[in-house]
Motif scaffolding. Structure first.
Motif, PDB file in Angstrom:
ATOM      1  N   ALA A  82      -2.987  -2.506   7.632  1.00  0.00           N
ATOM      2  CA  ALA A  82      -2.417  -1.852   6.446  1.00  0.00           C
ATOM      3  C   ALA A  82      -3.207  -0.604   6.075  1.00  0.00           C
ATOM      4  N   LEU A  83      -4.540  -0.680   6.163  1.00  0.00           N
ATOM      5  CA  LEU A  83      -5.376   0.483   5.870  1.00  0.00           C
ATOM      6  C   LEU A  83      -5.113   1.609   6.870  1.00  0.00           C
ATOM      7  N   ALA A  84      -4.987   1.251   8.150  1.00  0.00           N
ATOM      8  CA  ALA A  84      -4.751   2.255   9.190  1.00  0.00           C
ATOM      9  C   ALA A  84      -3.434   2.984   8.969  1.00  0.00           C
ATOM     10  N   LEU A  85      -2.388   2.252   8.633  1.00  0.00           N
ATOM     11  CA  LEU A  85      -1.084   2.882   8.392  1.00  0.00           C
ATOM     12  C   LEU A  85      -1.126   3.783   7.165  1.00  0.00           C
ATOM     13  N   ALA A  86      -1.831   3.344   6.118  1.00  0.00           N
ATOM     14  CA  ALA A  86      -1.932   4.163   4.905  1.00  0.00           C
ATOM     15  C   ALA A  86      -2.706   5.445   5.165  1.00  0.00           C
ATOM     16  N   THR A 209     -12.467  -2.296   3.863  1.00  0.00           N
ATOM     17  CA  THR A 209     -11.927  -3.636   3.656  1.00  0.00           C
ATOM     18  C   THR A 209     -12.618  -4.299   2.464  1.00  0.00           C
ATOM     19  N   ASP A 210     -11.951  -5.287   1.883  1.00  0.00           N
ATOM     20  CA  ASP A 210     -12.426  -5.910   0.648  1.00  0.00           C
ATOM     21  C   ASP A 210     -13.788  -6.568   0.794  1.00  0.00           C
ATOM     22  N   GLU A 234      -5.342  -3.122  -3.002  1.00  0.00           N
ATOM     23  CA  GLU A 234      -5.182  -3.281  -4.449  1.00  0.00           C
ATOM     24  C   GLU A 234      -6.119  -4.345  -5.014  1.00  0.00           C
ATOM     25  N   HIS A 235      -6.713  -5.164  -4.153  1.00  0.00           N
ATOM     26  CA  HIS A 235      -7.607  -6.227  -4.609  1.00  0.00           C
ATOM     27  C   HIS A 235      -9.017  -5.707  -4.931  1.00  0.00           C
ATOM     28  N   SER A 236      -9.352  -4.508  -4.461  1.00  0.00           N
ATOM     29  CA  SER A 236     -10.705  -3.962  -4.663  1.00  0.00           C
ATOM     30  C   SER A 236     -10.792  -3.263  -6.015  1.00  0.00           C
ATOM     31  N   SER A 237     -10.730  -4.032  -7.100  1.00  0.00           N
ATOM     32  CA  SER A 237     -10.652  -3.445  -8.435  1.00  0.00           C
ATOM     33  C   SER A 237     -11.916  -2.668  -8.810  1.00  0.00           C
ATOM     34  N   SER A 238     -13.098  -3.190  -8.446  1.00  0.00           N
ATOM     35  CA  SER A 238     -14.333  -2.485  -8.793  1.00  0.00           C
ATOM     36  C   SER A 238     -14.447  -1.171  -8.036  1.00  0.00           C
ATOM     37  N   LEU A 239     -13.982  -1.164  -6.802  1.00  0.00           N
ATOM     38  CA  LEU A 239     -13.989   0.054  -5.987  1.00  0.00           C
ATOM     39  C   LEU A 239     -13.054   1.094  -6.588  1.00  0.00           C
ATOM     40  N   ILE A 252      -4.194   3.436  -2.131  1.00  0.00           N
ATOM     41  CA  ILE A 252      -4.278   1.992  -2.340  1.00  0.00           C
ATOM     42  C   ILE A 252      -3.108   1.306  -1.655  1.00  0.00           C
ATOM     43  N   VAL A 253      -3.389   0.263  -0.902  1.00  0.00           N
ATOM     44  CA  VAL A 253      -2.338  -0.478  -0.197  1.00  0.00           C
ATOM     45  C   VAL A 253      -2.259  -1.906  -0.733  1.00  0.00           C
TER      46      VAL A 253
END
Length: 253
Positions: A82-86, A209-210, A234-239, A252-253
């Motif tokens: 997902a990160l690669a595609l984004a 990655t998270d 989207e799970h990396s809220s602190s980041l 954000i993916v």
């Protein structure tokens, strides 16, 4: 009287570090029913045992365990895809791009468009092999002694090769990120190589990655403020919270 024994507190703190990567003494004191002074002693003990890294007011976990580049590819694979595609949103026609040795970048190499007249430089044979049959993408594999754990060349020969280029965009592999020190690497030589890439790059991007968020490796190589593009979930809220306050484009993916 404390709710838990020291041994129980230590294990609970380590469990929280494994799930959150970062803990703060004030929150731990409330959660574990003890004083901040007791928690600070616990964190000091765990840090002395090499189980975490003390920071002001709390502690960080260390970078997630590493492996070979191929082994890392099987870990969190769907997230990395997902990160690669984004990250394709960052790639523009005619660019000279650097892909650092990284399992996520292996996936990125596989999905790069064929119609943008790209030139890709990499220190990773695995990434170069994925581009070998892509006739419309020029691929340059830099030389040097290959590091088994990193999955690419990071020695002085590789650094000297990097100095021949001026990249439009560089994708840097990271082992960990923390709000305290920025991005860090597990190996010193890898840190030195990445710093050389930074000096030869017009723009810098990281696919994070998270499991690398609010963690720490031994060798910081990039301040958060130096980064131009960050791709995360989207799970990396602190980041997200940290980078939304600095001049860095978030995807954000």
């Amino acid at each position: 009287m404390d709710k838990y024994s020291p041994e129980e507190r230590h294990q609970l703190i380590l469990n929280l570090l494994n799930s959150r990567s970062k803990v703060m003494a004030t929150e731990l004191a409330t959660q574990l029913g003890t004083t901040e002074a007791t928690i600070r002693r616990d964190l000091r003990f765990l840090a002395d045992e090499g189980l975490c890294k003390r920071i002001h007011g709390g502690a960080l976990s260390f970078a997630p365990p590493s492996g070979t580049q191929e082994e890392r590819l099987t870990n969190r694979n769907s997230e990395k895809q997902a990160l690669a595609l984004a990250a394709l949103k960052l790639v523009k026609k005619g660019q000279l791009i650097f892909l650092d040795a990284s399992s996520t970048h292996m996936l990125l190499a596989s999905v790069l468009p064929d119609n943008l007249d790209l030139t890709v430089v990499t220190n990773s044979p695995a990434i170069a092999s994925r581009l070998l049959e892509r006739k419309t993408i020029k691929t340059i594999l830099i030389g040097g002694e290959l590091d088994y754990s990193v999955g690419g060349a990071i020695d002085i020969t590789a650094v000297e090769s990097i100095n021949k280029f001026r990249f439009d965009l560089s994708f840097l592999g990271v082992c960990a990120w923390s709000s305290e020190v920025g991005f860090s690497a597990i190996h010193y030589q890898d840190r030195e190589f990445k710093r050389s890439v930074v000096t030869r790059s017009g723009a810098l991007a990281v696919l994070c990655t998270d499991d690398k968020v609010e963690a720490l490796a031994s060798y910081p190589f990039l301040d958060s403020q130096e980064l131009d593009y960050l791709v995360c979930t989207e799970h990396s809220s602190s980041l997200q919270g940290y980078f939304s306050n600095i001049q860095c484009q978030l995807i954000i993916v």
